[in-house]
Design a protein around this motif. Structure first.
Motif, mmCIF file in Angstrom:
data_model
loop_
_atom_site.group_PDB
_atom_site.id
_atom_site.type_symbol
_atom_site.label_atom_id
_atom_site.label_comp_id
_atom_site.label_asym_id
_atom_site.label_seq_id
_atom_site.Cartn_x
_atom_site.Cartn_y
_atom_site.Cartn_z
ATOM 1 N N VAL A 37 -7.632 -6.325 0.452
ATOM 2 C CA VAL A 37 -7.242 -4.918 0.473
ATOM 3 C C VAL A 37 -8.487 -4.111 0.837
ATOM 4 O O VAL A 37 -9.396 -3.952 0.025
ATOM 5 C CB VAL A 37 -6.667 -4.448 -0.873
ATOM 6 N N GLU A 59 0.810 -1.215 0.000
ATOM 7 C CA GLU A 59 0.000 0.000 0.000
ATOM 8 C C GLU A 59 0.845 1.268 0.000
ATOM 9 O O GLU A 59 0.504 2.260 -0.651
ATOM 10 C CB GLU A 59 -0.959 -0.007 1.195
ATOM 11 N N LYS A 98 2.005 1.594 -3.441
ATOM 12 C CA LYS A 98 0.942 1.454 -4.450
ATOM 13 C C LYS A 98 1.362 0.456 -5.523
ATOM 14 O O LYS A 98 1.238 0.701 -6.728
ATOM 15 C CB LYS A 98 0.602 2.801 -5.095
#
Length: 420
Positions: free
Chosen positions: A377, A142, A145
């Motif tokens: 996610v 995360e 990205k």
């Protein structure tokens, strides 16, 4: 996912012994042929206890119950069989003549049809550019990205962008890469690798070798390899917020842990489990949920190491669970060892000791061949729908003409669901 060709032999050796089981099976066939149905039932029960959910053993147990006039038991076993594989053609078998007119038998025929219904809730997001990658696990970094995917075939980790274009991210892997998980701060990536015939460069001397890799995410440098002697297939990994690392072994039903920077045997389940697969924590990380490909889901208390097995509703199969993810007091299970392949959501009670409800999220999708591990996610589940396990020939060469590029699917767990 444990390679299917090895699964049966390993289970027989690890649970009771291949020779003993083979001998019992041959005795059961002799009893059946001589119409000694009492002995046939006795042996069928024993075989089913040694290797639950085996297609032949389950079928023979149902047959034995029917031939001994135990109709209710025969119907229960047939239902278990249909829930695991709705293509088994038992309808015209004379062994079941005594129950063919029962309502329960007719309901089983309806269940076969019902199990074939298609449910579509997940959607295809992208296709990876590397066709022969043979992905298994994936993880989303995360902070960066960035998506990462493992490779069974090419023994590496790739990153991929929104278009699906793959780039080598880490290639210093000795064996097939199964699962990927980062620590809470996403400083390190933990990777489980195992030597299997489907990987490039496999030789028999490598069979059973496995390792855990610790990789610095920012530099992509290998920090350490963790190895252990013996015959292993490390299939999945769970990393806690306190950086405890747990690993499931598919070759032997054992949970390993990295403790004090060493890989140790943490929980031995060989007396009760068969083939461990997906592994996940509950929300507060006080429990581990571990999928067993034959028996269902084991729950382990982290502090006491005590275990129990979740009871499943009678309307679902506990067989064939591979990927397992905890989400809002539920377990999301990818079931690729059943026919048809499905994705299930099992709702737990408040104490997380029992399944109290279930939802079929995806069922009988033509794109599924076959999904394995998954990544959560936020409120979305991601998985590869078409890992090419079935497209290796007898020499473990991969026939690329028989499958498409890897397809990443997304399942929004908060979106209203489509049903049958």
């Amino acid at each position: 996912m444990m390679p299917k060709l090895k699964l049966f032999v390993l289970l027989l050796i690890s649970t009771f012994g291949f020779a003993q089981t083979k001998a019992l099976y041959e005795k059961s066939v002799e009893a059946y042929k001589s119409k000694d149905y009492v002995q046939f039932l006795k042996l069928a029960k024993q075989l089913d206890s040694i290797r639950p959910a085996h297609p032949t053993f389950t079928y023979n147990l149902a047959s034995a119950y029917a031939l001994n006039g135990q109709k209710e038991e025969a119907l229960l076993v047939l239902k278990r069989m249909v829930l695991a594989n709705n293509t088994v053609p038992f309808e015209n078998d004379s062994d079941f003549e005594s129950i063919k007119n029962d309502n329960g038998f007719k309901e089983l025929l309806q269940l076969k049809v019902f199990q074939s219904k298609t449910i579509k809730n997940s959607i295809e997001k992208l296709r990876l550019s590397e066709k022969d990658l043979h992905p298994e696990g994936l993880f989303y970094l995360e902070k960066q990205k960035l998506w990462l995917s493992s490779s069974i075939r090419n023994k590496k980790i790739v990153s991929f962008d929104a278009s699906g274009k793959c780039s080598d991210w880490f290639t210093d892997c000795l064996y097939s890469v199964f699962a990927l998980k980062a620590d809470h701060d996403q400083k390190y990536l933990w990777v489980v690798c195992s030597a299997i015939p489907e990987m490039n460069g496999f030789t028999k001397v490598l069979d059973g070798k496995s390792e855990i890799l610790k990789i610095d995410i920012s530099s992509k440098k290998l920090i350490k390899r963790y190895t252990i002697e013996g015959n292993h297939v490390f299939g999945d990994i769970a990393v806690a917020k306190n950086n405890d690392v747990f690993i499931s072994d598919s070759a032997e039903p054992i949970i390993y842990k990295i403790e004090n920077d060493n890989l140790i045997l943490w929980k031995d389940l060989r007396n009760q489990a068969f083939n461990l697969q997906g592994i996940t924590f509950n929300k507060n990380e006080s429990k581990l949920f571990i999928a067993d490909y034959l028996k269902g889901i084991c729950v382990l208390d982290i502090k006491t190491k005590k275990e129990h097995w979740l009871e499943f509703p009678n309307e679902v199969s506990k067989k064939g669970i591979d990927g397992l993810v905890f989400y809002k007091n539920s377990l999301i299970a990818i079931e690729n060892g059943v026919v048809p392949i499905r994705i299930m959501r099992y709702k737990l009670n408040d104490s997380e000791t029992k399944i109290i409800d279930f939802t079929v999220l995806d069922n009988n999708r033509e794109e599924f061949n076959e999904p394995a591990l998954a990544a959560l996610v936020h409120d979305k589940l991601y998985f590869f729908a078409n890992s090419p396990w079935k497209f290796y020939d007898k020499n473990f060469q991969l026939d690329e003409s028989k499958f498409e590029n890897p397809k990443l699917f997304e399942l929004d767990l908060e979106k209203p669901l489509s049903k049958f």
